[in-house]
Design an enzyme around this catalytic site. Structure first.
Site, short mmCIF file in Angstrom:
data_model
loop_
_atom_site.label_atom_id
_atom_site.label_comp_id
_atom_site.label_asym_id
_atom_site.label_seq_id
_atom_site.Cartn_x
_atom_site.Cartn_y
_atom_site.Cartn_z
N ASP A 26 0.90 -1.41 -0.30
CA ASP A 26 0.16 0.02 -0.19
C ASP A 26 1.13 1.74 -0.09
O ASP A 26 0.61 2.64 0.23
CB ASP A 26 -1.44 0.48 1.44
CG ASP A 26 0.00 -0.05 2.35
OD1 ASP A 26 1.12 0.29 2.63
OD2 ASP A 26 -0.93 1.08 3.61
N ASP A 30 5.13 -0.93 6.74
CA ASP A 30 4.51 -2.16 8.06
C ASP A 30 4.93 -3.27 8.50
O ASP A 30 5.99 -3.10 8.04
CB ASP A 30 3.65 -2.23 7.31
CG ASP A 30 3.38 -3.06 6.11
OD1 ASP A 30 4.16 -3.62 6.07
OD2 ASP A 30 2.31 -3.11 5.09
N ASP A 99 7.76 2.98 21.42
CA ASP A 99 8.50 3.82 22.25
C ASP A 99 6.65 4.44 22.81
O ASP A 99 6.16 4.04 22.36
CB ASP A 99 7.62 4.66 20.63
CG ASP A 99 9.42 5.56 20.42
OD1 ASP A 99 8.58 6.65 21.52
OD2 ASP A 99 10.02 6.21 19.79
N ASP A 200 9.13 9.14 25.21
CA ASP A 200 9.29 9.87 24.57
C ASP A 200 9.50 11.00 25.59
O ASP A 200 8.19 11.39 26.59
CB ASP A 200 8.55 10.34 23.58
CG ASP A 200 8.41 11.60 22.68
OD1 ASP A 200 8.89 11.48 22.10
OD2 ASP A 200 7.31 12.04 22.69
N GLU A 254 14.13 9.70 26.58
CA GLU A 254 14.69 10.98 25.33
C GLU A 254 14.58 11.78 26.59
O GLU A 254 13.98 12.56 27.46
CB GLU A 254 13.30 11.09 24.48
CG GLU A 254 14.54 12.01 23.72
CD GLU A 254 13.64 12.00 22.49
OE1 GLU A 254 13.60 12.91 21.50
OE2 GLU A 254 12.20 12.51 23.30
N HIS A 326 15.67 9.60 13.83
CA HIS A 326 14.44 9.92 12.97
C HIS A 326 14.51 11.24 13.23
O HIS A 326 13.75 11.95 12.40
CB HIS A 326 13.16 8.85 13.03
CG HIS A 326 12.52 9.58 14.50
ND1 HIS A 326 13.05 8.93 15.61
CD2 HIS A 326 11.37 10.52 15.20
CE1 HIS A 326 12.06 9.29 16.71
NE2 HIS A 326 11.77 10.08 16.30
N ASP A 327 15.34 12.14 13.33
CA ASP A 327 14.86 13.31 13.81
C ASP A 327 15.80 14.11 13.80
O ASP A 327 15.71 15.52 14.15
CB ASP A 327 15.10 13.59 15.61
CG ASP A 327 13.52 13.51 16.41
OD1 ASP A 327 11.90 13.32 15.68
OD2 ASP A 327 13.04 12.73 17.87
C1 NOJ Z 1 10.95 13.28 20.29
C2 NOJ Z 1 10.59 12.65 18.87
O1 NOJ Z 1 11.56 11.86 18.19
C3 NOJ Z 1 10.05 13.13 18.35
O2 NOJ Z 1 9.74 12.80 16.68
C4 NOJ Z 1 8.31 14.24 18.02
O3 NOJ Z 1 7.60 14.65 17.12
C5 NOJ Z 1 8.34 14.51 19.63
N1 NOJ Z 1 9.13 13.75 20.45
C6 NOJ Z 1 7.12 14.92 20.12
O4 NOJ Z 1 6.94 13.62 20.16
#
Ligand code: NOJ
Length: 552
Positions: A26, A30, A99, A200, A254, A326-327
């Site tokens: 799709d 996933d 997470d 998070d 985090e 990913h940030d």
């Molecule tokens: C940290 C996460 O790694 C990020 O991707 C997210 O946008 C923010 N916290 C808010 O949840």
């Protein structure tokens, strides 16, 4: 239950599910796709997976806006696919961590919907405040993503706090009922068999009483009042005591803006409320505080961060090691060189994989994916990037603003994993939900699996080596040439076993320098990224790992 700290022997892999691998055609990654790739991860040497959020979500922040904590999103395959992946991972000896995002929910979560209508017991689940006189906001705090931290809600007739996007209202953790909900979530997943959580922005969950105005910070106003807030340790201890202590699990916090000293207040052994921390100091060697405020890369800044975490946690707590997630934009595009993509990718791997701690590899890092550079701002998906583009640096030309996003955007690292040189990089048979980085014909798993000198095979070798050497797990850390802005040199020592890691961050040859006391004639060169070595010179981005002892 005994807390065995099994994570200390492991290497983790982060899956950002939308872009990992699409199993049902799709266009979106996933869990069926993850299931197909479990053997790939095993072959890489991975012992555990951290899943970025898999829960049902409207997707305002790619899953970090959760609308149901006790389910798996249908687009990822629902609970059935999750259970299959969990079993498949466990069968292969791999752990799975989820997470946990409880600083905020989605505004579409039923709790928020009821809270805005003042339905009990949800009325105080969020941080609601009336506005001040003259239509002023309840305080001057900024959100991290979209302007100020307050949004007026017509239904309730009050403002709610959102430290992130408007669609991510902050939970009121001071409400004991909210903490009970968090504990239910923790228990639900642990009983289902998951092995722990990456939590998070967990250091944000306790806000200073009275929510005072912030007159100190020029930007990110409020952070001093909601990061490491007054009840943070009390709440984390409560989660540990009431739930986590019953399981042999792992927790990873985090924590933006945290020093090693502060970190110890959370993760010092044996009684820490959590096990490891995702620190940001090593992510700021080419920026000021966030990727958005770009600066020239400073190796000395990077080394200071690495060495200070290595030394200050030593014997007291355990480090989490990472180069990407990913940030942040891709590491080769930041601290390495796209021109020397393979060489610098290998050098960066050696620079962090032999430090003391538990390394995490982010999807695509192991094949050297680089930053994605869209031609138009409309192509960005990320809420933070879009806001920054539309609201900041407006004096700059469109081209300059776009180039700034190339360096800063989280989307730079969110393009689909490049599996093959075929259509859509082999990520999907459908239409990919997001753009594929156009270098996929050269940079992809299939090609790298076949090439013995590829970055992927280097990662496999380095991970296997790290696991085979006791000195990497337990040895002490020492840095050399600390003032050099071109080389990073460190050793690890455990009894008679020694490891010396040499890394050049220069894009031209530099003289080889071996710290005193290391006799290379007695060492074994266990890892390197150039097949031909020069006696007195390190080539661009060269790395060498020497070993003394009997462990190989
Ligand atoms: C940290 C996460 O790694 C990020 O991707 C997210 O946008 C923010 N916290 C808010 O949840």
């Amino acid at each position: 239950m005994e807390h065995t700290r099994w994570y200390k022997d492991m290497v983790f892999y982060q899956i950002w599910p939308r872009s990992f691998y699409d199993g049902d055609g799709d266009g979106m990654g996933d869990l069926w796709g993850v299931y197909e790739k479990l053997d790939y991860l095993k072959a890489l040497g991975v012992d555990g997976i951290w899943f970025s959020p898999l829960y049902p979500s409207p997707g305002a922040d790619c899953g970090y806006d959760i609308s149901d904590y006790m389910d798996i999103a249908p687009e990822y395959g629902g609970m059935e696919a999750f259970q299959k992946v969990l079993r498949g991972a466990h069968d292969r000896g791999m752990k799975v961590i989820m997470d946990l995002v409880v600083n905020h929910t989605s505004d579409e979560h039923p709790w928020f919907q009821k809270s805005r209508r003042r339905e009990e017991p949800y009325t105080d689940y969020y941080i609601w405040r009336p506005g001040k006189k003259n239509g002023k906001l309840p305080n001057n705090w900024d959100s991290c993503f979209e302007g100020k931290a307050w949004q007026y809600d017509e239904v309730r007739g009050e403002y709610y706090m959102h430290i992130f996007a408007v669609k991510q209202p902050d939970l009121n953790m001071d409400n004991p009922l909210v903490r009970e909900e968090v504990k239910k979530i923790l228990r639900f997943w642990l009983e289902l068999g998951v092995d722990g959580f990456r939590e998070d922005v967990i250091t944000y969950i306790s806000k200073k009483e009275g929510l005072p105005n912030d007159y100190l910070m020029p930007a990110n106003k409020g952070i001093l009042y909601y990061n490491h807030g007054p009840h943070i340790h009390e709440y984390l201890t409560e989660f540990y005591r009431d739930v986590l202590a019953d399981f042999d699990c792992m927790t990873l916090a985090e924590a933006p803006l945290v020093s090693p000293k502060k970190a110890l207040s959370y993760i010092a052994e044996p009684d820490g409320e959590m096990d490891m921390m995702i620190q940001f100091q090593s992510m700021c060697a080419d920026c000021l505080f966030t990727d958005y405020i770009h600066m020239p890369f400073s190796l000395r800044k990077l080394k200071r961060a690495w060495s200070s975490w290595q030394k200050k946690l030593d014997g007291k707590a355990w480090n989490m090691l990472y180069l990407e997630n990913h940030d942040h934009p891709r590491i080769i595009s930041r601290y390495g060189s796209e021109r020397f993509r393979v060489e610098s990718g290998k050098m960066l791997a050696a620079a962090y994989l032999f430090q003391k701690g538990t390394p995490f590899v982010y999807q695509g890092q192991e094949i050297g994916m680089t930053n994605w550079r869209p031609q138009s701002p409309d192509m960005y998906e990320d809420v933070q990037t879009r806001w920054q583009y539309e609201h900041t640096a407006l004096h700059l030309s469109e081209g300059k603003r776009l180039r700034r996003m190339w360096l800063a955007s989280r989307d730079s690292a969110r393009t689909p994993v490049q599996w093959t040189a075929g259509e859509n990089a082999g990520f999907t048979t459908g239409k990919p939900w997001f753009y594929v980085n156009q270098n996929y014909r050269e940079v992809n798993v299939e090609a790298e699996e076949k090439d013995p000198d590829s970055l992927l095979n280097f990662y496999k070798k380095a991970i296997a080596l790290r696991k085979s050497l006791e000195v990497v797990r337990g040895g002490s850390y020492r840095e050399y040439h600390a003032l050099s802005s071109r080389r990073y040199t460190y050793s690890r020592t455990l009894g008679k076993e020694k490891l010396l890691v040499l890394c050049s961050f220069a894009d031209e040859p530099i003289p080889l320098r071996i710290p005193g006391g290391f006799d290379l004639s007695k060492a074994e060169l266990v890892l390197r990224n150039y097949s031909q070595l020069q006696e007195k010179t390190m080539r661009p981005y060269e790395t060498r790992v020497y070993y003394w002892g009997s462990g190989v």
